[in-house]
Enzyme design. Structure first.
Site, PDB file in Angstrom:
ATOM      1  CE1 TYR A 198       0.085   8.865  14.750  1.00 50.88           C
ATOM      2  CE2 TYR A 198      -1.998   7.864  14.719  1.00 50.88           C
ATOM      3  CZ  TYR A 198      -1.151   9.025  14.729  1.00 50.88           C
ATOM      4  OH  TYR A 198      -1.516   9.660  16.181  1.00 50.88           O
ATOM      5  CD  GLN A 226       1.370  16.044  15.499  1.00 54.06           C
ATOM      6  OE1 GLN A 226       1.580  16.901  14.578  1.00 54.06           O
ATOM      7  NE2 GLN A 226       1.556  15.729  16.757  1.00 54.06           N
ATOM      8  CG  ASN A 246      -5.906  12.589  13.717  1.00 53.94           C
ATOM      9  OD1 ASN A 246      -5.578  12.613  12.481  1.00 53.94           O
ATOM     10  ND2 ASN A 246      -6.625  13.277  14.575  1.00 53.94           N
ATOM     11  CB  SER A 293     -16.087   0.884   9.898  1.00 55.60           C
ATOM     12  OG  SER A 293     -15.930  -0.546  10.251  1.00 55.60           O
ATOM     13  CG  HIS A 330     -16.262   1.168  14.152  1.00 53.75           C
ATOM     14  ND1 HIS A 330     -15.443   1.635  14.757  1.00 53.75           N
ATOM     15  CD2 HIS A 330     -16.352  -0.104  13.602  1.00 53.75           C
ATOM     16  CE1 HIS A 330     -14.909   0.119  14.921  1.00 53.75           C
ATOM     17  NE2 HIS A 330     -15.627  -0.638  14.677  1.00 53.75           N
ATOM     18  CG  HIS A 377     -16.389  -5.829   8.264  1.00 57.76           C
ATOM     19  ND1 HIS A 377     -15.989  -4.975   8.939  1.00 57.76           N
ATOM     20  CD2 HIS A 377     -14.774  -6.533   8.827  1.00 57.76           C
ATOM     21  CE1 HIS A 377     -15.164  -4.341   9.016  1.00 57.76           C
ATOM     22  NE2 HIS A 377     -14.289  -5.262   9.622  1.00 57.76           N
ATOM     23  CG  ASP A 393     -13.963  -5.220  14.799  1.00 57.00           C
ATOM     24  OD1 ASP A 393     -13.285  -5.891  13.156  1.00 57.00           O
ATOM     25  OD2 ASP A 393     -14.537  -4.632  15.123  1.00 57.00           O
ATOM     26  CD  GLU A 424       9.466  -1.925 -27.227  1.00 58.25           C
ATOM     27  OE1 GLU A 424       9.480  -0.863 -26.565  1.00 58.25           O
ATOM     28  OE2 GLU A 424       7.949  -2.087 -26.857  1.00 58.25           O
ATOM     29  CG  HIS A 429      17.124  -0.429 -24.938  1.00 60.52           C
ATOM     30  ND1 HIS A 429      17.424   0.356 -24.693  1.00 60.52           N
ATOM     31  CD2 HIS A 429      16.388  -1.172 -23.631  1.00 60.52           C
ATOM     32  CE1 HIS A 429      16.759   0.989 -23.697  1.00 60.52           C
ATOM     33  NE2 HIS A 429      16.130   0.166 -23.613  1.00 60.52           N
TER      34      HIS A 429
END
Lengths: 428, 428
Positions: A123, A185, A208, A231, A256, A322, A355, A409, A414
């Site tokens: 994206y 969407q 966002n 950030s 930012h 950072h 960056d 167990e 098993h």
């Protein structure tokens, strides 16, 4: 910037809690996801008209649009993208993993098979800003991992076009499938598929609140990268750091958004003062000064540490996205840093270098998650399968121990799966 | 077991959706989390009395209790635990990662620092069953990763004691901090800390719906491993596979719970019939036959594939937790498998071998998530930090490209952080 002692800083931090209420966002996001699941491309076109203000003919970016983008960007930009691509590739190539196996006695083979995720969606946000660097940072590691199909979705402008910088970066990174769709969407389309967009197995990339919440909701049906928080930059500076460099780097994070967190930790009171001054001076010259001032007021902090050792401890507790070590001996002190997304050493390694073009990824763990997570890397685009082969003799030899554990167990079927093979051996 | 074609299987699968409603569970879980955050140990003791029926003096398992456990378990069991420990350690030792760096021209150093997560919590379920194997499978990779503090929480029995098998496994694995607390309250304690239990940075280990939902809710504040779905086995068998082995292995998964998914994919109609018969026969002999019958009825499927290639494609689409290749040439066909948590090759490598003692981890991606996730491993207990050092000349050389990219993204304070250093160079 507020000046605090280490103790004051952590007391303040403890009292801050994330008060963001996503309920309204979530209602919309869940509606959008259901809509896309039900109506596919129709929903995408309708929602794009609604949110991006453009009724598209088709979602797919055409060959022609790629060419137009190529023509419209400067040679300067192309050169910069190629430098970045080269450096990002060189760094991430070190992260590729091999399948391996081990042979043990008795003809046993065990191994770990590494396979690329088959299809991945990236994206890329749109709007006023453009994010060509995010294209490179997300696509290059996926390519190096061997992901066969990489799909980019990004919202169109109101004229129905996609940012040319993004298209050029996509082309340089080797991605041809770019779709004009954004928001929740786009995430729904990537997670569940539509007529045009194929379902992917992992979704990465920034976005966002709607994109982030949509990723949170589809998580599980599909893998996601992290949900990024604000950030952060944390600079540890002693008296060797040029205060105007320190100030500029703090401000580069502050621009930012209003929630960005620029933090200086210093052992030098003189440094604290000088940075305060430089910050005030430089802020006035910057385009995004409104955002910067708010971020500084909200989260700008200068922490005074008695010793460098206290400064490192504080940085590790913050676990910043950072961390810049602007100190006399940065390499010598690398061993003292345990929690940070990226560590920048020395006075000429400012965060914006990372960056864009140094090579390491700019998708980094935020909000203290560097205590338990890593930068985006090639390792995020592969998965492992264990491989187990025992010949009959070898199974026979270990069967008693397995049956003992299975019985402890309470799992007798098993035991039976082992016993039935043991019986055959015993009969032979 | 229902016999289907590949097409029929996927049509049926598409129509199944997870209808589980967690709303009631979530209400309790969120209350419990808030309670533990507010009242710490008091809440843990009170909730343990409520849910486990025992009022404890203290949460910590004492040295004496470890000794008692040691005395109470058989030599046979100790031997089995040691075999398992040895094999699990030998396998996972291959997964340890190195920090690395690269030197480039111009004095540039880039690298990736690998650091263990500082403190990890392991949840081990209690109740009627006991899970010593889960102790080993979760603790050993964390130890190999270098995690300094590993904490186990497990619910006490109604007499206030912890399962001795679990304690013995913990001791063998080198964990001393074991706390008697289970359910959502244990997860809350690990995520946020109490007077007795220190906050951890990652929580791993299996658990019931309350534990799983609590992990989902604290996720983000702390890392978690996967939220496991029902156990799955997929066996691809040609006519060389002994049907009674195939049947026993399907049943070993079926006994886990009613939602377990035992699936056979075969190219041989004779095999399909023979396995049907063997399943019916063997089921009657097994202790947990009530659970098994339900799991078989719900999710037991035999898929008839025309070719082995179709069988592999089907397995890859299912992306099963466990995949057994009981075919003529299992190794030769490993390249055809792209999605599976663990791949068992040949007729003598049944899934329970992997559950307990072969060496690879038994915590595997379920419900098709093997398409994008990996078994639990050493890599889950470390995180990476990028390291970046540029000397001033090197920064100067790349500065034009960074400024170009920052400007294209509209981030002028980013440009400024580079420009301010460039200016100094230009002045020099």
């Amino acid at each position: 910037m507020k000046l605090l002692t280490t103790e004051q800083f952590f007391t303040e931090k403890q009292n801050q809690t994330d008060q963001t209420d996503y309920r309204n966002v979530d209602v919309s996001v869940l509606e959008i996801i259901a809509d896309v699941q039900k109506s596919g491309d129709d929903a995408l076109l309708r929602l794009t008209e609604k949110f991006d203000g453009v009724l598209l003919d088709q979602l797919t970016v055409s060959e022609e649009e790629f060419w137009e983008a190529e023509k419209s960007v400067s040679q300067e930009f192309k050169r910069a993208i190629r430098t970045a691509k080269e450096n990002i590739t060189a760094f991430h190539a070190n992260q590729t993993e091999q399948s391996w196996f081990m042979n043990q006695t008795d003809g046993i083979t065990l191994g770990q098979k590494v396979t690329a995720i088959e299809r991945v969606g990236v994206y890329i946000p749109g709007g006023k800003a453009s994010y060509p660097s995010s294209v490179l940072m997300n696509v290059i590691p996926a390519k190096l991992a061997g992901v066969e199909e990489i799909i980019i979705t990004t919202p169109p402008n109101s004229d129905g076009k996609v940012n040319p910088y993004v298209l050029l970066a996509a082309k340089e990174a080797g991605v041809k499938a770019v779709y004009k769709v954004g928001g929740a969407q786009a995430i729904a389309a990537l997670a569940y598929g539509t007529e045009t967009i194929q379902k992917v197995f992992k979704i990465v990339g920034p976005g966002n609140a709607y994109v982030a919440r949509a990723k949170k909701w589809v998580f599980g049906d599909v893998a996601i990268d992290m949900i990024a928080g604000p950030s952060e930059i944390c600079i540890v500076a002693d008296d060797t750091a040029p205060p105007r460099f320190v100030a500029a780097d703090l401000l580069s994070q502050a621009e930012h958004d209003e929630d960005a967190r620029p933090i200086l930790i210093t052992t030098s009171e003189k440094m604290a003062e000088a940075v305060q001054e430089a910050v005030a001076q430089q802020t006035e010259q910057l385009e995004r000064k409104a955002i910067i001032k708010e971020s500084l007021a909200n989260n700008g902090r200068i922490i005074f540490a008695e010793t460098l050792s206290e400064a490192f401890d504080t940085a590790n507790k913050i676990a910043p996205e950072h961390l810049q070590l602007m100190i006399r001996e940065p390499f010598e002190n690398l061993a003292n840093i345990t929690n940070a997304g990226a560590i920048f050493l020395g006075h000429y390694s400012p965060e914006p270098l990372g960056d864009y073009a140094a090579g390491p990824n700019h998708t980094l763990p935020t909000s203290g998650t560097a205590a338990f997570s890593s930068p985006l890397g090639v390792y995020d685009f592969v998965k492992k399968s264990s491989v187990i082969h025992y010949p009959n003799q070898a199974l026979d030899r270990i069967s008693r121990d397995i049956i003992t554990l299975a019985n402890a167990e309470g799992l007798s079927a098993h035991s039976q799966s082992i016993q039935i093979r043991k019986d055959e051996q015993d009969d032979a």
